[in-house]
Design an enzyme around this catalytic site. Sequence first.
Site, PDB file in Angstrom:
ATOM      1  N   GLU A 188       0.837  -1.201   0.000  1.00 10.66           N
ATOM      2  CA  GLU A 188       0.000   0.000   0.000  1.00 10.66           C
ATOM      3  C   GLU A 188       0.877   1.258   0.000  1.00 10.66           C
ATOM      4  O   GLU A 188       0.498   2.289  -0.543  1.00 10.66           O
ATOM      5  CB  GLU A 188      -0.951   0.003   1.202  1.00 10.66           C
ATOM      6  CG  GLU A 188      -1.848  -1.229   1.303  1.00 10.66           C
ATOM      7  CD  GLU A 188      -3.017  -1.238   0.317  1.00 10.66           C
ATOM      8  OE1 GLU A 188      -3.222  -0.243  -0.402  1.00 10.66           O
ATOM      9  OE2 GLU A 188      -3.728  -2.270   0.269  1.00 10.66           O
ATOM     10  N   LYS A 230      -2.956   9.960   1.594  1.00 11.28           N
ATOM     11  CA  LYS A 230      -4.338   9.504   1.776  1.00 11.28           C
ATOM     12  C   LYS A 230      -5.194  10.628   2.345  1.00 11.28           C
ATOM     13  O   LYS A 230      -6.344  10.827   1.925  1.00 11.28           O
ATOM     14  CB  LYS A 230      -4.386   8.261   2.681  1.00 11.28           C
ATOM     15  CG  LYS A 230      -5.814   7.769   2.828  1.00 11.28           C
ATOM     16  CD  LYS A 230      -5.965   6.299   2.988  1.00 11.28           C
ATOM     17  CE  LYS A 230      -7.441   5.919   2.948  1.00 11.28           C
ATOM     18  NZ  LYS A 230      -7.686   4.525   3.259  1.00 11.28           N
ATOM     19  N   GLU A 240     -15.752   9.038  -2.016  1.00  8.61           N
ATOM     20  CA  GLU A 240     -15.289   8.314  -3.207  1.00  8.61           C
ATOM     21  C   GLU A 240     -16.186   8.542  -4.410  1.00  8.61           C
ATOM     22  O   GLU A 240     -16.678   7.608  -5.031  1.00  8.61           O
ATOM     23  CB  GLU A 240     -15.150   6.812  -2.900  1.00  8.61           C
ATOM     24  CG  GLU A 240     -14.298   6.122  -3.948  1.00  8.61           C
ATOM     25  CD  GLU A 240     -13.889   4.700  -3.569  1.00  8.61           C
ATOM     26  OE1 GLU A 240     -13.497   4.470  -2.419  1.00  8.61           O
ATOM     27  OE2 GLU A 240     -13.960   3.849  -4.451  1.00  8.61           O
ATOM     28  N   ARG A 244     -10.819   9.675  -5.036  1.00 10.21           N
ATOM     29  CA  ARG A 244     -10.516   8.646  -4.029  1.00 10.21           C
ATOM     30  C   ARG A 244     -10.456   7.242  -4.626  1.00 10.21           C
ATOM     31  O   ARG A 244      -9.775   6.366  -4.109  1.00 10.21           O
ATOM     32  CB  ARG A 244     -11.545   8.708  -2.894  1.00 10.21           C
ATOM     33  CG  ARG A 244     -11.204   7.761  -1.762  1.00 10.21           C
ATOM     34  CD  ARG A 244     -11.990   8.017  -0.504  1.00 10.21           C
ATOM     35  NE  ARG A 244     -11.599   7.068   0.522  1.00 10.21           N
ATOM     36  CZ  ARG A 244     -12.019   7.076   1.757  1.00 10.21           C
ATOM     37  NH1 ARG A 244     -12.851   8.013   2.157  1.00 10.21           N
ATOM     38  NH2 ARG A 244     -11.602   6.180   2.632  1.00 10.21           N
ATOM     39  N   HIS A 251      -6.770  -3.026  -6.468  1.00 13.08           N
ATOM     40  CA  HIS A 251      -7.675  -3.619  -5.479  1.00 13.08           C
ATOM     41  C   HIS A 251      -8.809  -4.432  -6.088  1.00 13.08           C
ATOM     42  O   HIS A 251      -9.242  -5.418  -5.493  1.00 13.08           O
ATOM     43  CB  HIS A 251      -8.248  -2.532  -4.559  1.00 13.08           C
ATOM     44  CG  HIS A 251      -7.279  -2.110  -3.501  1.00 13.08           C
ATOM     45  ND1 HIS A 251      -6.080  -1.509  -3.796  1.00 13.08           N
ATOM     46  CD2 HIS A 251      -7.313  -2.211  -2.152  1.00 13.08           C
ATOM     47  CE1 HIS A 251      -5.421  -1.260  -2.678  1.00 13.08           C
ATOM     48  NE2 HIS A 251      -6.154  -1.677  -1.663  1.00 13.08           N
ATOM     49  N   HIS A 255      -9.057  -7.967  -4.679  1.00 13.39           N
ATOM     50  CA  HIS A 255     -10.257  -8.456  -3.991  1.00 13.39           C
ATOM     51  C   HIS A 255     -10.804  -9.707  -4.679  1.00 13.39           C
ATOM     52  O   HIS A 255     -11.308 -10.620  -4.017  1.00 13.39           O
ATOM     53  CB  HIS A 255     -11.340  -7.372  -3.972  1.00 13.39           C
ATOM     54  CG  HIS A 255     -11.027  -6.246  -3.036  1.00 13.39           C
ATOM     55  ND1 HIS A 255     -11.732  -5.063  -3.031  1.00 13.39           N
ATOM     56  CD2 HIS A 255     -10.095  -6.119  -2.062  1.00 13.39           C
ATOM     57  CE1 HIS A 255     -11.230  -4.267  -2.107  1.00 13.39           C
ATOM     58  NE2 HIS A 255     -10.242  -4.872  -1.513  1.00 13.39           N
TER      59      HIS A 255
HETATM   60  N1  NAD Z   1     -10.932   0.690   5.392  1.00  9.56           N
HETATM   61  C1  NAD Z   1     -10.055   0.866   4.449  1.00  9.56           C
HETATM   62  O1  NAD Z   1      -9.939   1.931   3.866  1.00  9.56           O
HETATM   63  C2  NAD Z   1      -9.149  -0.281   4.097  1.00  9.56           C
HETATM   64  C3  NAD Z   1      -8.021  -0.059   3.303  1.00  9.56           C
HETATM   65  C4  NAD Z   1      -7.171  -1.124   3.052  1.00  9.56           C
HETATM   66  C5  NAD Z   1      -7.429  -2.376   3.614  1.00  9.56           C
HETATM   67  N2  NAD Z   1      -8.535  -2.548   4.374  1.00  9.56           N
HETATM   68  C6  NAD Z   1      -8.824  -3.853   4.982  1.00  9.56           C
HETATM   69  O2  NAD Z   1      -7.778  -4.180   5.875  1.00  9.56           O
HETATM   70  C7  NAD Z   1      -7.735  -5.594   6.022  1.00  9.56           C
HETATM   71  C8  NAD Z   1      -6.315  -6.065   5.962  1.00  9.56           C
HETATM   72  O3  NAD Z   1      -5.610  -5.491   7.040  1.00  9.56           O
HETATM   73  P1  NAD Z   1      -4.251  -6.124   7.592  1.00  9.56           P
HETATM   74  O4  NAD Z   1      -3.362  -6.423   6.480  1.00  9.56           O
HETATM   75  O5  NAD Z   1      -3.799  -5.229   8.670  1.00  9.56           O
HETATM   76  O6  NAD Z   1      -4.729  -7.572   8.122  1.00  9.56           O
HETATM   77  P2  NAD Z   1      -5.099  -8.142   9.548  1.00  9.56           P
HETATM   78  O7  NAD Z   1      -5.885  -7.206  10.345  1.00  9.56           O
HETATM   79  O8  NAD Z   1      -5.665  -9.482   9.301  1.00  9.56           O
HETATM   80  O9  NAD Z   1      -3.668  -8.319  10.248  1.00  9.56           O
HETATM   81  C9  NAD Z   1      -2.746  -9.221   9.705  1.00  9.56           C
HETATM   82  C10 NAD Z   1      -2.266 -10.248  10.735  1.00  9.56           C
HETATM   83  O10 NAD Z   1      -1.315  -9.636  11.604  1.00  9.56           O
HETATM   84  C11 NAD Z   1      -1.686  -9.831  12.968  1.00  9.56           C
HETATM   85  N3  NAD Z   1      -1.164  -8.674  13.672  1.00  9.56           N
HETATM   86  C12 NAD Z   1      -1.653  -7.413  13.644  1.00  9.56           C
HETATM   87  N4  NAD Z   1      -0.812  -6.580  14.273  1.00  9.56           N
HETATM   88  C13 NAD Z   1       0.208  -7.329  14.752  1.00  9.56           C
HETATM   89  C14 NAD Z   1       1.397  -7.035  15.478  1.00  9.56           C
HETATM   90  N5  NAD Z   1       1.740  -5.780  15.777  1.00  9.56           N
HETATM   91  N6  NAD Z   1       2.197  -8.052  15.814  1.00  9.56           N
HETATM   92  C15 NAD Z   1       1.891  -9.336  15.450  1.00  9.56           C
HETATM   93  N7  NAD Z   1       0.810  -9.671  14.738  1.00  9.56           N
HETATM   94  C16 NAD Z   1      -0.018  -8.671  14.382  1.00  9.56           C
HETATM   95  C17 NAD Z   1      -3.175  -9.985  12.917  1.00  9.56           C
HETATM   96  O11 NAD Z   1      -3.661 -10.662  14.036  1.00  9.56           O
HETATM   97  C18 NAD Z   1      -3.369 -10.783  11.638  1.00  9.56           C
HETATM   98  O12 NAD Z   1      -3.102 -12.141  11.871  1.00  9.56           O
HETATM   99  C19 NAD Z   1      -8.604  -6.166   4.922  1.00  9.56           C
HETATM  100  O13 NAD Z   1      -9.801  -6.614   5.493  1.00  9.56           O
HETATM  101  C20 NAD Z   1      -8.862  -4.986   4.013  1.00  9.56           C
HETATM  102  O14 NAD Z   1     -10.098  -5.062   3.367  1.00  9.56           O
HETATM  103  C21 NAD Z   1      -9.387  -1.536   4.634  1.00  9.56           C
END
Ligand code: NAD
Length: 369
Positions: A188, A230, A240, A244, A251, A255
């Site tokens: 990202e 952002k 959006e 945006r 994505h 997705h």
């Molecule tokens: N709202 C938005 O604008 C937006 C933008 C991009 C992505 N997303 C969403 O974000 C999600 C992905 O987020 P992600 O990549 O953070 O995944 P996630 O929340 O699943 O975290 C990834 C893994 O890391 C672990 N983890 C988190 N922090 C940790 C730490 N400090 N130490 C050890 N382990 C840790 C979590 O338990 C998980 O197993 C998706 O659902 C995606 O759709 C939302």
Amino acid sequence: MSAPRTVDVGGDAPYRIEIGPGLLADGARLTTHARGRHALLLTDSHVAPLYAAAVEAALRDARPELRVAIHVMPAGEAHKTLASFGAVIDALAALGATRDATVYALGGGVVGDLAGFAAACWMRGVDCVQLPTTLLSMVDSSVGGKTAVDIPQGKNLVGAFHPPRAVFADTAALRTLPPRELRAGLTEVIKYGAIRDPRFFEWLDTEREALLAGDHRAPAEAIARSCEHKAGIVERDPLEKGERALLNLGHTFGHAIEAEQGYSGDDRDALVHGEAVAVGMVLPSARLSARLGMAPDADTQRLRSLLLDYGLPVDVPAGLAPDALLARMRLDKKNLAGRLRLVLWRGIGRAEVVPDVDEAQVLEVLGTR
Ligand SMILES: NC(=O)c1ccc[n+]([C@@H]2O[C@H](COP(=O)([O-])OP(=O)(O)OC[C@H]3O[C@@H](n4cnc5c(N)ncnc54)[C@H](O)[C@@H]3O)[C@@H](O)[C@H]2O)c1
């Protein structure tokens, strides 16, 4: 603790992003925005044993009158569901949370999206403070107010716009993040360079070792610059309706991969979100742009090499059929009037939304390696 870096997000509901080591223990800062007497700390089963007790203690020390409850959801995308949402709502009800309650989202994007959606819905909207602990959530999901859960038909199909009250990105939390998740978050970061900032793209090329080594300086710089990008975009286009959408580079296809894999978060072979987006940025976004004559193929190669240098995947996982992926892409929220609407680019730093992409061209690109 040295003063955190800050990025202000403007618009109708402005808020501040603070970035630096040690923020999760700084109860005075974390409670600045807690208006009422109830706080629900939502976290997941991986993050809870690492940080929940410290955050809870920090909140209680700073505000002894605050009633704090911790709700731990199972970790992983597979649990970003309506069932998990229901469990968070039950936890708010059990806490007796009133309209001035605060939901703290301690974790990655899964926790952040779910907490934000629950906060948007509880009593038609209470405050959410984001405490992102993955790089991806620090640079992307905690900022901008998009909240959602997945349903079997697709990712993030049920959700709301609900900006946070504040974001505290504690860079020390990145030390416990599995290296694979750190790299996935860098997708990202690279995306911001690819969309609108060629100099940042170059910086990412030169700072690779520092970023992967996980010291504080390079990640804090990358997080701040990503958040500035952002913040600027969501300020100009909070719902959006235009610019945006550029943030979705890679994505739609990412997705589609995730949906085809069935959000099988515990399957080691399945790509995690950031990895799926990396594949999506190269293919179809950059490659399709080159095929359509919009962008030089050399830029596709530069993007591909940078992602590979960061240890990210750039090819469609074996076993996923192009036509099944295309069918998933048709479900994307950006599509209008049944036409495929994709974020493509004119080269590094120049992304644009293309409203009516020829499906046959997409299929051809998906079929190539
Ligand atoms: N709202 C938005 O604008 C937006 C933008 C991009 C992505 N997303 C969403 O974000 C999600 C992905 O987020 P992600 O990549 O953070 O995944 P996630 O929340 O699943 O975290 C990834 C893994 O890391 C672990 N983890 C988190 N922090 C940790 C730490 N400090 N130490 C050890 N382990 C840790 C979590 O338990 C998980 O197993 C998706 O659902 C995606 O759709 C939302």
